[in-house]
Design an enzyme around this catalytic site. Sequence first.
Site, PDB file in Angstrom:
ATOM      1  N   TYR A  52      15.272  45.846  25.661  1.00 19.30           N
ATOM      2  CA  TYR A  52      14.764  46.542  24.294  1.00 19.30           C
ATOM      3  C   TYR A  52      13.206  45.852  24.065  1.00 19.30           C
ATOM      4  O   TYR A  52      13.110  44.723  23.591  1.00 19.30           O
ATOM      5  CB  TYR A  52      15.309  46.453  23.270  1.00 19.30           C
ATOM      6  CG  TYR A  52      16.938  47.011  23.404  1.00 19.30           C
ATOM      7  CD1 TYR A  52      16.882  48.159  24.402  1.00 19.30           C
ATOM      8  CD2 TYR A  52      17.916  46.602  22.747  1.00 19.30           C
ATOM      9  CE1 TYR A  52      18.238  48.753  24.477  1.00 19.30           C
ATOM     10  CE2 TYR A  52      19.340  47.241  22.921  1.00 19.30           C
ATOM     11  CZ  TYR A  52      19.332  48.112  23.900  1.00 19.30           C
ATOM     12  OH  TYR A  52      20.631  48.781  24.232  1.00 19.30           O
ATOM     13  N   HIS A  58      24.244  45.249  31.345  1.00 21.35           N
ATOM     14  CA  HIS A  58      23.578  46.578  30.596  1.00 21.35           C
ATOM     15  C   HIS A  58      23.440  47.474  31.533  1.00 21.35           C
ATOM     16  O   HIS A  58      22.996  47.408  32.576  1.00 21.35           O
ATOM     17  CB  HIS A  58      22.201  45.786  30.280  1.00 21.35           C
ATOM     18  CG  HIS A  58      21.529  46.665  29.235  1.00 21.35           C
ATOM     19  ND1 HIS A  58      20.426  46.467  28.653  1.00 21.35           N
ATOM     20  CD2 HIS A  58      21.780  48.283  28.914  1.00 21.35           C
ATOM     21  CE1 HIS A  58      19.991  47.493  27.766  1.00 21.35           C
ATOM     22  NE2 HIS A  58      20.797  48.625  27.917  1.00 21.35           N
TER      23      HIS A  58
HETATM   24  P1  NAD Z   1      20.586  56.187  17.327  1.00 24.58           P
HETATM   25  O1  NAD Z   1      21.401  57.445  17.947  1.00 24.58           O
HETATM   26  O2  NAD Z   1      21.195  55.273  16.538  1.00 24.58           O
HETATM   27  O3  NAD Z   1      19.158  56.746  16.860  1.00 24.58           O
HETATM   28  C1  NAD Z   1      18.201  55.899  16.664  1.00 24.58           C
HETATM   29  C2  NAD Z   1      16.948  56.705  16.043  1.00 24.58           C
HETATM   30  O4  NAD Z   1      17.526  57.360  14.792  1.00 24.58           O
HETATM   31  C3  NAD Z   1      15.676  55.937  15.611  1.00 24.58           C
HETATM   32  O5  NAD Z   1      14.643  56.706  15.868  1.00 24.58           O
HETATM   33  C4  NAD Z   1      15.891  55.600  14.292  1.00 24.58           C
HETATM   34  O6  NAD Z   1      14.743  55.223  13.750  1.00 24.58           O
HETATM   35  C5  NAD Z   1      16.589  56.659  13.628  1.00 24.58           C
HETATM   36  N1  NAD Z   1      17.383  56.551  12.658  1.00 24.58           N
HETATM   37  C6  NAD Z   1      18.196  55.844  12.194  1.00 24.58           C
HETATM   38  N2  NAD Z   1      18.849  56.043  10.879  1.00 24.58           N
HETATM   39  C7  NAD Z   1      18.219  57.224  10.556  1.00 24.58           C
HETATM   40  C8  NAD Z   1      18.646  58.108   9.402  1.00 24.58           C
HETATM   41  N3  NAD Z   1      19.343  57.517   8.433  1.00 24.58           N
HETATM   42  N4  NAD Z   1      17.726  59.197   9.439  1.00 24.58           N
HETATM   43  C9  NAD Z   1      16.856  59.430  10.040  1.00 24.58           C
HETATM   44  N5  NAD Z   1      16.632  58.610  11.308  1.00 24.58           N
HETATM   45  C10 NAD Z   1      17.458  57.696  11.533  1.00 24.58           C
HETATM   46  O7  NAD Z   1      20.035  55.545  19.033  1.00 24.58           O
HETATM   47  P2  NAD Z   1      19.783  54.152  19.364  1.00 24.58           P
HETATM   48  O8  NAD Z   1      19.119  53.396  18.472  1.00 24.58           O
HETATM   49  O9  NAD Z   1      19.641  54.269  21.011  1.00 24.58           O
HETATM   50  O10 NAD Z   1      21.236  53.406  19.523  1.00 24.58           O
HETATM   51  C11 NAD Z   1      21.730  52.472  18.641  1.00 24.58           C
HETATM   52  C12 NAD Z   1      21.841  51.161  19.118  1.00 24.58           C
HETATM   53  O11 NAD Z   1      22.999  51.180  20.173  1.00 24.58           O
HETATM   54  C13 NAD Z   1      20.696  50.684  20.117  1.00 24.58           C
HETATM   55  O12 NAD Z   1      19.700  50.215  19.111  1.00 24.58           O
HETATM   56  C14 NAD Z   1      21.380  49.625  20.838  1.00 24.58           C
HETATM   57  O13 NAD Z   1      21.372  48.603  20.086  1.00 24.58           O
HETATM   58  C15 NAD Z   1      22.564  50.364  21.048  1.00 24.58           C
HETATM   59  N6  NAD Z   1      22.521  51.025  22.235  1.00 24.58           N
HETATM   60  C16 NAD Z   1      22.978  50.551  23.660  1.00 24.58           C
HETATM   61  C17 NAD Z   1      22.856  51.188  24.726  1.00 24.58           C
HETATM   62  C18 NAD Z   1      23.457  50.367  25.988  1.00 24.58           C
HETATM   63  O14 NAD Z   1      23.980  49.326  26.037  1.00 24.58           O
HETATM   64  N7  NAD Z   1      23.531  51.013  27.310  1.00 24.58           N
HETATM   65  C19 NAD Z   1      22.553  52.363  24.784  1.00 24.58           C
HETATM   66  C20 NAD Z   1      22.156  53.046  23.591  1.00 24.58           C
HETATM   67  C21 NAD Z   1      22.126  52.343  22.429  1.00 24.58           C
END
Ligand code: NAD
Length: 316
Positions: free
Chosen positions: A56, A121
């Site tokens: 990230y 990952h």
């Molecule tokens: P998410 O679905 O959580 O969406 C994140 C987006 O939504 C960002 O733009 C954030 O600013 C916005 N957001 C958050 N809260 C909000 C709210 N209340 N209102 C409006 N917008 C809002 O997607 P993500 O960040 O990709 O996934 C969450 C976490 O999961 C990642 O940060 C990561 O730690 C993990 N993740 C891991 C993998 C993997 O291991 N392959 C893949 C995806 C995500």
Amino acid sequence: MELRELGRTGLKLSTVGFGASPLGNVFGTVSDEQAIASVSLAFQSGINFFDTSPYYGGTLSEKVLGKALKALQAPRNSYIVATKCGRYKEGFDFSADRVTRSIDESLERLQLDHVDILQCHDIEFGSLDQIVNETIPALVKLKEAGKTRFIGITGLPLSVFSYVLDRVPPGTLDVVLSYCHYCVNDSALGDLVPYLKAKGVGIINASPLSMGLLTEAGPPEWHPASPQLKSACQAAAAHCKEKGKNISKLALQYSLLNKEISSVLVGMKSVEQVEENVAAARELATSGIDEEALSEVEAILKPVKSQSWPSGIQQS
Ligand code: NAD
């Protein structure tokens, strides 16, 4: 904030977890001050689970999360940190040598002497047989060395989880992290839950907002969804807005409803988002979900239900 057991690990994770990919500027620029304030408020609000990766922001997320966790000045056992290995800005490398070096680099950036969970990952980008025969045995050694308490795998296609879990000795893996498969537009992970439970692994669901699809602002430019899926999600967001409701709140609450999932990781980049997401969880616990809005949104998303996108290399 409700806590849920993570499989057989004994860890109790907050149902809302802090996804730290935004701290790597993946969803726009976040200052260190903003990041530190967001992590601090999350922790004070009962969020005890923080997820990052060296991938990230090309290690930025780990560095910033490390700073923010240090600033908490809280006992190490009061928060749970997960990071990953095998995926880097430079590309994928699931060799035993690389993942063994990787954890030391992560620990330095995070300013920690161990993490709680270390995950391979996005394993669909590697040879799954290498993951089974080389990467996971290397992670087991790192667990024995005390650098991580638990180990797991992450990926998008759900089929990779059973491929690996069917080929490693029972009890080897502690955790599976799935993303974008338990949100209002895609609940395919639900079908795999009984299998994962039978395997004894804890289940983490990431990206309840489908990496920005289920937000009023919409997804980032790099989002891999089809134009059809993007426009259906935007139609759902617009519908909620018109009715004075918030698609992100509804989407997070939907993901939190499944109690077999230990934690729902939401990416958060501001104090306001932490406040909103914590409030959404609290409201769900006291008043339940807005069934009317949910069924309207589900109807809008029905034509694209469980539509995903290709990820990874073809396995022979
Ligand atoms: P998410 O679905 O959580 O969406 C994140 C987006 O939504 C960002 O733009 C954030 O600013 C916005 N957001 C958050 N809260 C909000 C709210 N209340 N209102 C409006 N917008 C809002 O997607 P993500 O960040 O990709 O996934 C969450 C976490 O999961 C990642 O940060 C990561 O730690 C993990 N993740 C891991 C993998 C993997 O291991 N392959 C893949 C995806 C995500």
